[in-house]
Design an enzyme around this catalytic site. Structure first.
Site, PDB file in Angstrom:
ATOM      1  N   CYS A  69       0.865  -1.180   0.000  1.00 24.34           N
ATOM      2  CA  CYS A  69       0.000   0.000   0.000  1.00 24.34           C
ATOM      3  C   CYS A  69       0.898   1.226   0.000  1.00 24.34           C
ATOM      4  CB  CYS A  69      -0.943   0.021   1.201  1.00 24.34           C
ATOM      5  SG  CYS A  69      -2.026   1.491   1.176  1.00 24.34           S
ATOM      6  N   CYS A 211      -5.687   5.009  -4.210  1.00 17.48           N
ATOM      7  CA  CYS A 211      -4.832   3.831  -4.098  1.00 17.48           C
ATOM      8  C   CYS A 211      -3.527   4.156  -4.806  1.00 17.48           C
ATOM      9  CB  CYS A 211      -5.497   2.605  -4.707  1.00 17.48           C
ATOM     10  SG  CYS A 211      -4.448   1.123  -4.642  1.00 17.48           S
TER      11      CYS A 211
END
EC number: 5.1.1.7
Length: 259
Positions: A69, A211
């Site tokens: 991430c 994201c």
């Protein structure tokens, strides 16, 4: 940063609960319950690392641990740099990647995400096929690109991202049989300005405002398909803007903050 004192942070629209567990290396948390109580995209647990400044565990809202991430890395990088009073930090991930984080001004953090992977078995895919033109079609979506940015992504290109019913198509595409580890689903629109507009269905989370690895995947896919000549552009997500650069390794720059 005090151990086990959860912090709520955001990185360009991604919301995180960050738990510093370095003092006891405790991973026994109810991640689904934490996500439900805090309304976050992911739970981040920081533990010790012998190879970097810290180890970052990433748990989705469904409780599953994932490999990467980028937006969370920027938040954790900021915390570590603040703790060390430096402008550089390193973070180890479960996939053995070491991410480098740099402070570029205020709360703007740049992350070296490493080299993207393109071979079908590296993504990974369940069958040998061309990752630049996957044989996947669902309603108005077809012919996606697959790439691994530390986690698997597929990118569809469309003329208008707002017309795509991502809420209904995302769950089906995430679990497509071609992706044994499931996949992050990205809907990209390359603008005349050279910027990219992007919507994301995140594996294990659902529709998300941002994201970082998806933004990286969108730039790479755009270059590989010939939609962009430059290897640097801004990617616009519902949660904000990320600057993505791909000279060799892929770099992502964006702001972080506290909730």
């Amino acid at each position: 940063m005090s151990s086990q004192s959860p912090k709520r942070m955001y990185g360009t629209g991604n919301n995180f609960v960050i738990i510093d567990s370095r003092s006891i290396n405790n991973l026994n948390w109810n991640y689904r319950e934490i996500a439900n109580q805090n309304g976050c995209d992911q739970i981040i647990v920081i533990t010790n690392s012998s190879a970097a400044d810290c180890f970052m565990h990433i748990y989705n809202a469904d409780g599953g641990e994932v490999e990467m991430c980028g937006n969370a890395a920027r938040c954790v990088g900021y915390l570590i740099m603040s703790e060390k009073s430096t402008e550089y930090a390193t973070i180890e991930l479960v996939n053995k990647r070491i991410l480098e984080c740099f402070k570029v001004g205020g709360r703007s953090i740049k992350v070296n995400m490493g080299k993207p992977l393109f071979k079908w078995h590296e993504i990974p895919l369940s069958a040998k096929c061309d990752p630049l033109h996957l044989p996947i079609e669902l309603e108005m979506l077809k012919d996606p690109v697959a790439v691994n940015i530390g986690n698997p992504h597929m990118v569809f290109f469309v003329d208008n991202i707002s017309e795509i019913p991502l809420q209904s198509l995302g769950p089906k595409l995430e679990k497509h049989t071609l992706f044994p580890k499931k996949v992050n689903v990205n809907i990209a629109q390359v603008e005349k300005s050279g910027e990219i507009s992007l919507r994301v269905w995140e594996r294990g989370t659902g529709i998300t405002a941002s994201c970082g690895s998806a933004a990286c995947a969108a730039l790479i896919a755009s270059v590989l398909r010939g939609y962009l000549i430059t290897r640097q552009t801004s990617v616009n997500l519902p949660g904000g803007k990320l600057l993505i650069e791909w000279p060799d390794n892929i770099f992502m720059t964006g702001d972080i903050g506290f909730l």
